[in-house]
Design a protein around this motif. Structure first.
Motif, mmCIF file in Angstrom:
data_model
loop_
_atom_site.group_PDB
_atom_site.id
_atom_site.type_symbol
_atom_site.label_atom_id
_atom_site.label_comp_id
_atom_site.label_asym_id
_atom_site.label_seq_id
_atom_site.Cartn_x
_atom_site.Cartn_y
_atom_site.Cartn_z
ATOM 1 N N ARG A 233 31.384 -16.430 -9.800
ATOM 2 C CA ARG A 233 32.404 -16.856 -8.835
ATOM 3 C C ARG A 233 33.782 -16.886 -9.485
ATOM 4 O O ARG A 233 34.767 -16.434 -8.892
ATOM 5 C CB ARG A 233 32.053 -18.235 -8.279
ATOM 6 C CG ARG A 233 30.887 -18.237 -7.306
ATOM 7 C CD ARG A 233 30.848 -19.530 -6.505
ATOM 8 N NE ARG A 233 30.663 -20.690 -7.372
ATOM 9 C CZ ARG A 233 29.474 -21.192 -7.684
ATOM 10 N NH1 ARG A 233 28.372 -20.618 -7.213
ATOM 11 N NH2 ARG A 233 29.380 -22.255 -8.468
ATOM 12 N N GLU A 234 33.849 -17.414 -10.715
ATOM 13 C CA GLU A 234 35.138 -17.458 -11.401
ATOM 14 C C GLU A 234 35.668 -16.059 -11.675
ATOM 15 O O GLU A 234 36.883 -15.809 -11.570
ATOM 16 C CB GLU A 234 34.990 -18.241 -12.710
ATOM 17 C CG GLU A 234 34.721 -19.726 -12.500
ATOM 18 C CD GLU A 234 34.482 -20.450 -13.809
ATOM 19 O OE1 GLU A 234 34.400 -19.751 -14.853
ATOM 20 O OE2 GLU A 234 34.354 -21.691 -13.793
ATOM 21 N N GLU A 239 39.554 -11.843 -10.297
ATOM 22 C CA GLU A 239 39.824 -10.483 -9.831
ATOM 23 C C GLU A 239 40.718 -10.506 -8.595
ATOM 24 O O GLU A 239 41.649 -9.697 -8.467
ATOM 25 C CB GLU A 239 38.501 -9.780 -9.522
ATOM 26 C CG GLU A 239 38.651 -8.351 -9.031
ATOM 27 C CD GLU A 239 39.263 -7.446 -10.083
ATOM 28 O OE1 GLU A 239 39.876 -6.439 -9.674
ATOM 29 O OE2 GLU A 239 39.117 -7.734 -11.285
ATOM 30 N N ARG A 240 40.462 -11.446 -7.698
ATOM 31 C CA ARG A 240 41.309 -11.553 -6.504
ATOM 32 C C ARG A 240 42.738 -11.937 -6.864
ATOM 33 O O ARG A 240 43.701 -11.440 -6.274
ATOM 34 C CB ARG A 240 40.709 -12.578 -5.543
ATOM 35 C CG ARG A 240 39.411 -12.128 -4.895
ATOM 36 C CD ARG A 240 38.774 -13.257 -4.124
ATOM 37 N NE ARG A 240 37.471 -12.862 -3.588
ATOM 38 C CZ ARG A 240 36.611 -13.699 -3.044
ATOM 39 N NH1 ARG A 240 36.904 -15.002 -2.960
ATOM 40 N NH2 ARG A 240 35.450 -13.267 -2.584
ATOM 41 N N ARG A 241 42.873 -12.841 -7.859
ATOM 42 C CA ARG A 241 44.226 -13.218 -8.282
ATOM 43 C C ARG A 241 44.950 -12.029 -8.871
ATOM 44 O O ARG A 241 46.152 -11.834 -8.623
ATOM 45 C CB ARG A 241 44.134 -14.336 -9.325
ATOM 46 C CG ARG A 241 43.623 -15.662 -8.790
ATOM 47 C CD ARG A 241 43.841 -16.780 -9.804
ATOM 48 N NE ARG A 241 43.110 -17.985 -9.443
ATOM 49 C CZ ARG A 241 41.963 -18.355 -9.966
ATOM 50 N NH1 ARG A 241 41.387 -17.592 -10.893
ATOM 51 N NH2 ARG A 241 41.356 -19.480 -9.581
ATOM 52 N N GLU A 246 49.135 -7.950 -8.352
ATOM 53 C CA GLU A 246 49.519 -6.529 -8.344
ATOM 54 C C GLU A 246 50.214 -6.163 -7.038
ATOM 55 O O GLU A 246 51.193 -5.402 -7.038
ATOM 56 C CB GLU A 246 48.293 -5.654 -8.567
ATOM 57 C CG GLU A 246 47.712 -5.751 -9.976
ATOM 58 C CD GLU A 246 46.413 -4.994 -10.112
ATOM 59 O OE1 GLU A 246 45.938 -4.447 -9.081
ATOM 60 O OE2 GLU A 246 45.849 -4.953 -11.243
ATOM 61 N N ARG A 247 49.728 -6.700 -5.923
ATOM 62 C CA ARG A 247 50.376 -6.406 -4.637
ATOM 63 C C ARG A 247 51.776 -6.978 -4.604
ATOM 64 O O ARG A 247 52.725 -6.350 -4.078
ATOM 65 C CB ARG A 247 49.534 -6.973 -3.491
ATOM 66 C CG ARG A 247 48.249 -6.196 -3.230
ATOM 67 C CD ARG A 247 47.656 -6.553 -1.871
ATOM 68 N NE ARG A 247 47.297 -7.969 -1.807
ATOM 69 C CZ ARG A 247 46.097 -8.427 -2.123
ATOM 70 N NH1 ARG A 247 45.148 -7.569 -2.546
ATOM 71 N NH2 ARG A 247 45.825 -9.703 -2.036
#
Length: 251
Positions: A233-234, A239-241, A246-247
């Motif tokens: 989960r971490e 990865e989402r952060r 990046e966006r």
């Protein structure tokens, strides 16, 4: 002058049985006995590997005999040159039992010293089956256990040095085999069959391990799974952060 004749060279003494050359069949018989000794827990996986190497390097019966010197003799003795002295306290072979275990709304077990047939079936419906192979005697190097578990479970315990290979199909269920890097020639238990809304667990334990030790192992395994899921989960959050940052940089 006539020279005295050389004395005749004496004929070599006849070779004893121990100095005779061993055949491939002799070496295979000794290897089979070592695999049985491993399955019975008489020797460790490391000792088994060392002795197997010595067996297939052996050229004579004299080189084969030390490999089995500390193992009791089976009921069917091998060739005389590699036979063993009969131990008076050696346990008799286990009596054959039914190769089919069935538990419907109930439980069944097979443990202690028992003879594992080439094919064993374990069927449980709303029930459970326990198979303990730590003191079992395998009838051959590879045996098959066919499992049918419907809303039920099968718990399998094996000693160190025995491979477990699973090809069980699962539907809303799971199989938890042990993952070990073992010798391909090690005794093998092959699992086949179907699990529907059920599970199969395989655990490796030394002979004589207590139930308290097994409970500790299960708690430790449960803790490791929780930690693994937390780490996953971490990692996903990290990865989402990274994707979010990046966006933002791209904008």
């Amino acid at each position: 002058m006539n020279l005295p004749e050389d004395p005749a060279t004496p004929d070599p003494a006849p070779a004893g049985p121990a100095s005779l050359r061993a055949s491939d069949a002799d070496r295979d018989r000794v290897a089979d006995r070592l695999r049985e000794a491993l399955a019975e827990g008489r020797i460790t996986p490391e000792e088994h590997a060392e002795r197997i190497d010595a067996v297939y390097r052996a050229r004579t019966y004299a080189e084969l005999e030390p490999v089995l010197h500390d193992l009791p003799a089976p009921n069917d003795p091998p060739a005389p040159a590699v036979s063993l002295r009969k131990e008076p306290e050696a346990a008799p072979p286990p009596a054959p039992q039914s190769s089919a275990l069935i538990a419907i709304f109930s439980g069944a077990e097979r443990k202690g010293r028992w003879l594992v047939e080439p094919h064993t079936s374990a069927t449980c419906v709303f029930g459970g089956i326990e198979l303990d192979f730590r003191r079992a005697v395998l009838s051959q190097r590879e045996v098959t256990v066919n499992i049918t578990a419907i809303f039920g479970g099968v718990e399998i315990t094996v000693p160190p040095g025995v491979r477990v290979v699973s090809s069980v199909a699962t539907v809303f269920g799971g199989v938890e085999p042990v993952e070990d890097e073992l010798d391909p020639d090690a005794p093998t238990i092959r699992l086949t069959g179907l699990v529907l809304f059920g599970g199969v667990s395989v655990r490796r334990r030394e002979v004589g391990a207590s139930r308290a030790a097994l409970r500790r192992e299960r708690r430790e395994e449960h803790r490791r799974r929780i930690e693994d899921r937390r780490a996953e989960r971490e990692e996903r959050l990290a990865e989402r952060r990274r994707e979010r940052d990046e966006r933002r940089e791209a904008r």
